[in-house]
Design an enzyme around this catalytic site. Sequence first.
Site, PDB file in Angstrom:
ATOM      1  N   HIS A 495      87.877  57.351  12.142  1.00  0.00           N
ATOM      2  CA  HIS A 495      87.488  56.491  11.016  1.00  0.00           C
ATOM      3  C   HIS A 495      87.790  55.020  11.336  1.00  0.00           C
ATOM      4  CE1 HIS A 495      87.130  55.545   6.599  1.00  0.00           C
ATOM      5  NE2 HIS A 495      87.927  54.563   6.961  1.00  0.00           N
ATOM      6  N   GLU A 496      89.016  54.754  11.732  1.00  0.00           N
ATOM      7  CA  GLU A 496      89.403  53.359  12.004  1.00  0.00           C
ATOM      8  C   GLU A 496      88.656  52.797  13.211  1.00  0.00           C
ATOM      9  OE1 GLU A 496      90.959  51.710   9.840  1.00  0.00           O
ATOM     10  OE2 GLU A 496      91.603  53.431   8.639  1.00  0.00           O
ATOM     11  N   HIS A 499      85.438  51.217  12.210  1.00  0.00           N
ATOM     12  CA  HIS A 499      85.561  49.811  11.803  1.00  0.00           C
ATOM     13  C   HIS A 499      85.614  48.896  13.028  1.00  0.00           C
ATOM     14  CE1 HIS A 499      85.996  50.508   7.576  1.00  0.00           C
ATOM     15  NE2 HIS A 499      87.142  51.156   7.667  1.00  0.00           N
ATOM     16  N   HIS A 502      82.290  48.391  14.654  1.00  0.00           N
ATOM     17  CA  HIS A 502      81.479  47.509  13.800  1.00  0.00           C
ATOM     18  C   HIS A 502      81.810  46.053  14.143  1.00  0.00           C
ATOM     19  CE1 HIS A 502      79.892  46.854   9.392  1.00  0.00           C
ATOM     20  NE2 HIS A 502      79.098  46.329  10.304  1.00  0.00           N
TER      21      HIS A 502
END
Length: 713
Positions: A495-496, A499, A502
Amino acid sequence: MLCAGRLGGLGSRAAPLWPGRAGSRGLGARIRARGVSTSWFPVGAAFNVKPQGRRLDLFGERRGLFGVPELSAPEGFRVAQENALRKADLLVERVCSVAPGPQTVLIFDELSDSLCRVADLADFVKIAHPEPAFREAAEEACTSIGTAVEKLNTNVELYRSLQKLLADKKLVDSLDPETRRVAELFMFDFEISGIHLDKEKRKRAVDLNVKILDLSNTFLTGTNFPNKIEKHLLPEHIHQNFVVAGNHVIVDGLHAESPDDLVREAAYKIFLYPNAGQLRCLEELLSNRDLLAKLVGYSTYSHRALQGTIAQSPETVMQFLEKLSEKLSERTIRDFEMIRGMKMKLNPQNSELMPWDPPYYSGVIRAERYNIEPSLYCPFFSLGACMEGLNTLFGRLLGITLYAEQPAKGEVWCEGVRKLAVVHESEGLLGYIYCDFFQRAGKPHQDCHFTIRGGRLKEDGDYQLPVVVLMLNLPHPSRNLPTLLTPGMMENLFHEMGHAMHSMLGRTRYQHVTGTRCPTDFAEVPSILMEYFANDHRVVSQFARHYQTGQSLPKNMVSRLCESKKVGAAADMQLQVFYAALDQIYHGKHPLTASTTDILRETQEKFYGLPYVPNTAWQLRFSHLVGYGAKYYSYLMSRAVASMVWKECFRRDPFNRTAGERYRREMLAHGGGKEPMLMVQGMLQKCPSIDDFVSALVSDLDPDFETFLMDSE
């Protein structure tokens, strides 16, 4: 207006995100490729061993935190902030004297960058650095830069330099879409500060902003404050589950996973007992937000907060939540019946289902049905193996490799921090990720992403490489044992890293819209999409190997893990709908029709189904009302978009390079530099409706036929 809105970090799994901005196309030809370095080494090995120290650096020059020369000592923050403020003064002077045009936006962005490069770095250091002197110096820098930004927000001459550009239709029409959007975002940030108002109202807006900030900090502190009760009021046999101080028992959380029903009940009723001061603080916060929104021209705070998002308006958000609630209704009832059945089986004397029951009993059912004891999985998920798994995935999807790089002396704040270079097969070095993954005393207990420096195209044609930090709380490796992750930790890591990628792949012209600096209901899409990859057996089988034997994680164990997550999932999603609806009502029309507690009770009855417990006030622990006011729905909407992207583009083949390149081109590259719905449309090749979002979320709850086939192999 100049530093993109921040809540310290991005992407704590327990909460929605904080908005930022990013975006741009066609910069590749103008950005020089960065060459490879001989100092890079494989990423997996870097995370499975303890760092060896840097004997050769003992007498070397200290580079400073993140390679910033001034930050080799705490005093350097003062130098860095003074340099930034001096540069800001020159840029203000320059933008106010230049003729309106694209150059205006470039100077505004450079002004934003000069302040954010100190403020963003200081925001991280003030909570993460182990040395008090560094934390205090960073705190002072944040205050200093914050004060400067407040002054710039009320600088009428600066505002008019941008207004002249946007008032000239011919000039606006000549701007490329990204430049126009960034100019409009700067103007929006100005106007929500009230700069377009007369002098008296402008002062009122500034005063309200200051008051809201103070109330937010006070409320946030209060959400974590423990409650206490006299010892004799609790049965003696449960005292051992809490902290006992003199004649009082201290309760600092909900103890949701405790197997003792009485412990969970006591914790719920005591921890959520209303505090009069916290109640007044929340009421004042909501009231002042409403006053500010009305002052700057919005009918409610929610209308102001949702401008520029996927949802666009509170009416759309409520339509989404109501439709989702309706579709979930029967499934939620079935979930509650299943959970009630387990409670009756284990505790026949007290089988009424209460709000403190679902987390514990869902876990019991999961374990009983699927045998997913974490200790069975951990040996297959060493941190090094998981990092190699991410490396393989990014390589096959995006042509990207992660390399570990030895940081210079003084560059990192703790010995366990690893530095990763993100390298594209043809474009070269894209940026750096600092991985602060291991537990230490005083470190915040949250998994999150921090932007330290945003990417942007500089005037000389070079690209300013993005720098981010990922913060997790994992156990340290030892001499004989690597860090082993539970399945939940592994999913959090993916999940992290969503980020982080991105941030790395947002090749925007302007740092004001770099990477995760985009609307809140879009910013979680890349991170949630990574959870789908983390739960796909084809992806997991690439890296999940027993750290001692090298054996692959059996497919049926992957399938059991994935299906176990669907136990009670409808009830969990229904709870999120309740929280999101409550957030919308609190930030809707004022004055509120009832007290915040009465509204909580009514909303819980309508959107959740389990009874409100008298003399509790859960809203006083709802910390997301500060960082995600009127935007709590964002996680649900981001998950809906991520689900659609997964099913349309990656479910058939999670390593599809063509889909990966399209994902980068249509979604990651733009950050906040393009309307979020246009990015979603570009990726899905259609404009999704509210019904599409709802269907995507609900279909995720269905059993996966393929996993049953695997489980029977």
